[in-house]
Write a protein that holds these residues in place. Sequence first.
Motif, short mmCIF file in Angstrom:
data_model
loop_
_atom_site.label_atom_id
_atom_site.label_comp_id
_atom_site.label_asym_id
_atom_site.label_seq_id
_atom_site.Cartn_x
_atom_site.Cartn_y
_atom_site.Cartn_z
N THR A 81 0.83 -1.19 0.00
CA THR A 81 0.00 0.00 0.00
C THR A 81 0.87 1.25 0.00
O THR A 81 1.77 1.38 0.81
CB THR A 81 -0.91 0.02 1.25
OG1 THR A 81 -1.61 -1.21 1.31
CG2 THR A 81 -1.89 1.16 1.15
N ARG A 101 -4.33 -2.83 -8.10
CA ARG A 101 -4.63 -3.96 -7.22
C ARG A 101 -3.51 -4.18 -6.20
O ARG A 101 -3.75 -4.69 -5.11
CB ARG A 101 -4.80 -5.21 -8.08
CG ARG A 101 -5.28 -6.45 -7.35
CD ARG A 101 -5.40 -7.61 -8.32
NE ARG A 101 -6.17 -8.71 -7.75
CZ ARG A 101 -6.45 -9.83 -8.39
NH1 ARG A 101 -6.00 -10.00 -9.63
NH2 ARG A 101 -7.15 -10.78 -7.83
N ARG A 157 -7.76 -0.68 0.13
CA ARG A 157 -9.00 -1.37 -0.18
C ARG A 157 -10.17 -0.43 -0.42
O ARG A 157 -10.93 -0.58 -1.38
CB ARG A 157 -9.31 -2.32 0.99
CG ARG A 157 -10.60 -3.05 0.87
CD ARG A 157 -10.89 -3.90 2.08
NE ARG A 157 -9.75 -4.00 2.99
CZ ARG A 157 -9.70 -4.86 3.99
NH1 ARG A 157 -10.71 -5.67 4.20
NH2 ARG A 157 -8.66 -4.89 4.81
N GLU A 158 -10.31 0.58 0.44
CA GLU A 158 -11.49 1.44 0.35
C GLU A 158 -11.47 2.36 -0.87
O GLU A 158 -12.49 2.95 -1.23
CB GLU A 158 -11.62 2.29 1.63
CG GLU A 158 -10.47 3.27 1.86
CD GLU A 158 -9.28 2.65 2.55
OE1 GLU A 158 -8.35 3.41 2.91
OE2 GLU A 158 -9.26 1.41 2.72
N ASP A 172 -18.81 -0.59 -5.14
CA ASP A 172 -18.64 -0.98 -3.74
C ASP A 172 -19.97 -1.37 -3.11
O ASP A 172 -20.03 -2.29 -2.28
CB ASP A 172 -18.02 0.18 -2.94
CG ASP A 172 -16.54 0.36 -3.24
OD1 ASP A 172 -15.90 -0.61 -3.66
OD2 ASP A 172 -16.03 1.49 -3.06
N THR A 185 -12.98 -6.35 -4.07
CA THR A 185 -12.00 -5.80 -3.15
C THR A 185 -11.39 -6.88 -2.27
O THR A 185 -10.18 -6.92 -2.07
CB THR A 185 -12.67 -4.73 -2.27
OG1 THR A 185 -13.21 -3.73 -3.12
CG2 THR A 185 -11.66 -4.09 -1.33
N ARG A 186 -12.24 -7.81 -1.78
CA ARG A 186 -11.72 -8.86 -0.93
C ARG A 186 -10.71 -9.71 -1.68
O ARG A 186 -9.64 -10.05 -1.18
CB ARG A 186 -12.89 -9.73 -0.44
CG ARG A 186 -12.43 -10.83 0.49
CD ARG A 186 -13.61 -11.58 1.09
NE ARG A 186 -14.41 -12.27 0.09
CZ ARG A 186 -15.61 -11.87 -0.31
NH1 ARG A 186 -16.13 -10.76 0.16
NH2 ARG A 186 -16.28 -12.55 -1.20
N HIS A 210 -7.30 -8.03 -2.38
CA HIS A 210 -6.41 -7.74 -1.26
C HIS A 210 -6.19 -8.94 -0.35
O HIS A 210 -5.75 -8.78 0.80
CB HIS A 210 -7.00 -6.58 -0.45
CG HIS A 210 -6.91 -5.28 -1.19
ND1 HIS A 210 -5.82 -4.45 -1.10
CD2 HIS A 210 -7.75 -4.71 -2.06
CE1 HIS A 210 -6.02 -3.39 -1.89
NE2 HIS A 210 -7.17 -3.54 -2.47
N GLU A 234 -4.09 -8.91 3.27
CA GLU A 234 -4.70 -9.24 4.55
C GLU A 234 -3.93 -10.34 5.26
O GLU A 234 -3.79 -10.34 6.48
CB GLU A 234 -6.15 -9.66 4.33
CG GLU A 234 -7.03 -8.48 3.92
CD GLU A 234 -8.45 -8.91 3.59
OE1 GLU A 234 -8.67 -10.13 3.45
OE2 GLU A 234 -9.31 -8.04 3.47
#
Length: 494
Positions: free
Chosen positions: A15, A134, A139-140, A340, A482-483, A486, A490
């Motif tokens: 990030t 990506r 994420r947001e 989203d 998004t899940r 990332h 995570e």
Amino acid sequence: MHSPASAPPGPPAQTTSRPGAVVATLAFAGTVAAVMQTLVTPLLPELPEILNTSVSNSTWVITATLLVAGVAIPITGRLGDQIGKRRVLLALTVPLAAGSVICALSSSLLPMIIGRGLQGLGMGMVPLGIALLRDVVPREKLSSSIALVSASMGIGGGIGLPVAAAVAEFASWRVLFWGSAVLAVTIAILVWSLIPDVAPAAPGGRFDLLGAIGLSVGLVCLLLSVSKGADWGWTSGATLGLGAVAIVALVAWAAWELRTREPLVDLRTTARPRVLTTNVASIFVGVAMYASMLVIPQIMQLPTETGYGLGQSMLATGLWMLPGGLMMMIVSPFGGKLTDARGPKFTLMCGAAVITAGYACSLLLLGSAWGLMVSLMVINSGVGLAYGAMPALIMSSVPVAETAAANGFNTLMRSLGTSFGAAAIGAVLGQMTIVFAGSAMPSENGFEVAMMIGGAMALVALMVAVLIPKRGGEDSTGDATTRTAHTAREKVEA
């Protein structure tokens, strides 16, 4: 052979502390690359004199960029996965700058074609930029960032025409290309300074050279037959021969890709229902987008004496069309928020529906510049929504190690859609003509039919989008984009 279930997750995402600067840089790079496609449009009437060549030969100045871009997009995407996206982005600025300088210094056809071909390599920046998001964007912010960078293809086409027309009218045509060189250098500086150096997603792999050659041969023959068919004749030996070679080359390429262990494009992943239907929808959206881009400038510039032409200059036409290009930029963040909230499939469906509505409006508003501007704003709003949703759908469905290659293939599908759209709309306008001042030109009915085709293609895209299946574990109000994007991050943070 990679598969979503068994592929390694790739390197952990890194990030960036400056996501806004990264997104702005990648969107700027994509916009500049897309501008190259329409850069010479204002010069078309003057190119035969500028280059001391025939009208037919001068069209190669556009065709060369189209061909090289089509070949470069999937190849640079795979290279980005293997050796690093930032590295390939920097590498692409070199031919973009060199090609611009060659064009600026050209006074004959051959060097201009070479320079324009080198500029076409810049289109590889778009899928690379989308895939890079990506890896580095929080994420947001991912959905809205994807939407903006993906829409840069349309934004560049929309704002490129008026800017190029203004420069061509008030300065030397060479300024267009010197300016392009400066922009390419600027992109290189921004990428070097602001884009983090993320480890390759699929390091150490063997580049599929034979697959790249096979795809290049097939695409070049296909795009040549489609883009030059109207000039050569759709039943001519050259058109049919190139079409036949394209089919044979692409079939052989597909057979090779299914056999090799490290393919340029993993066709098994591409054949998965969610990826396949997204790519099919992309083709129809590409056709729908280009119909308006081909019809509206002609109506704007035809003489008012025809009864339906609006008599605008090239510069005025570009300015009337400028709000349409800006709408993609305005709508993209809203598309990200919609993704989203409801998922990219819903956003793609909304985009296709808005494009269809825009074409319906255009049939009622063809008689005025204001009406055409409003219609284009609606159409391009839908394009902005659709273009932002497509890569989100793709990235939620492919392994991390294939992100750039899969986005490159999706970008190629959009580009093929615009090529097919240009051929189909060109054929309609070439057949439905009137004679005015001793010359044949498209009739009002021809323009109406062309706009109907654009609306029909958007409606087909909507129906295809409805068929896109959900991912496993996806709920009714959101998407797993998004899940999935990332997962690696995570795991590291945990």
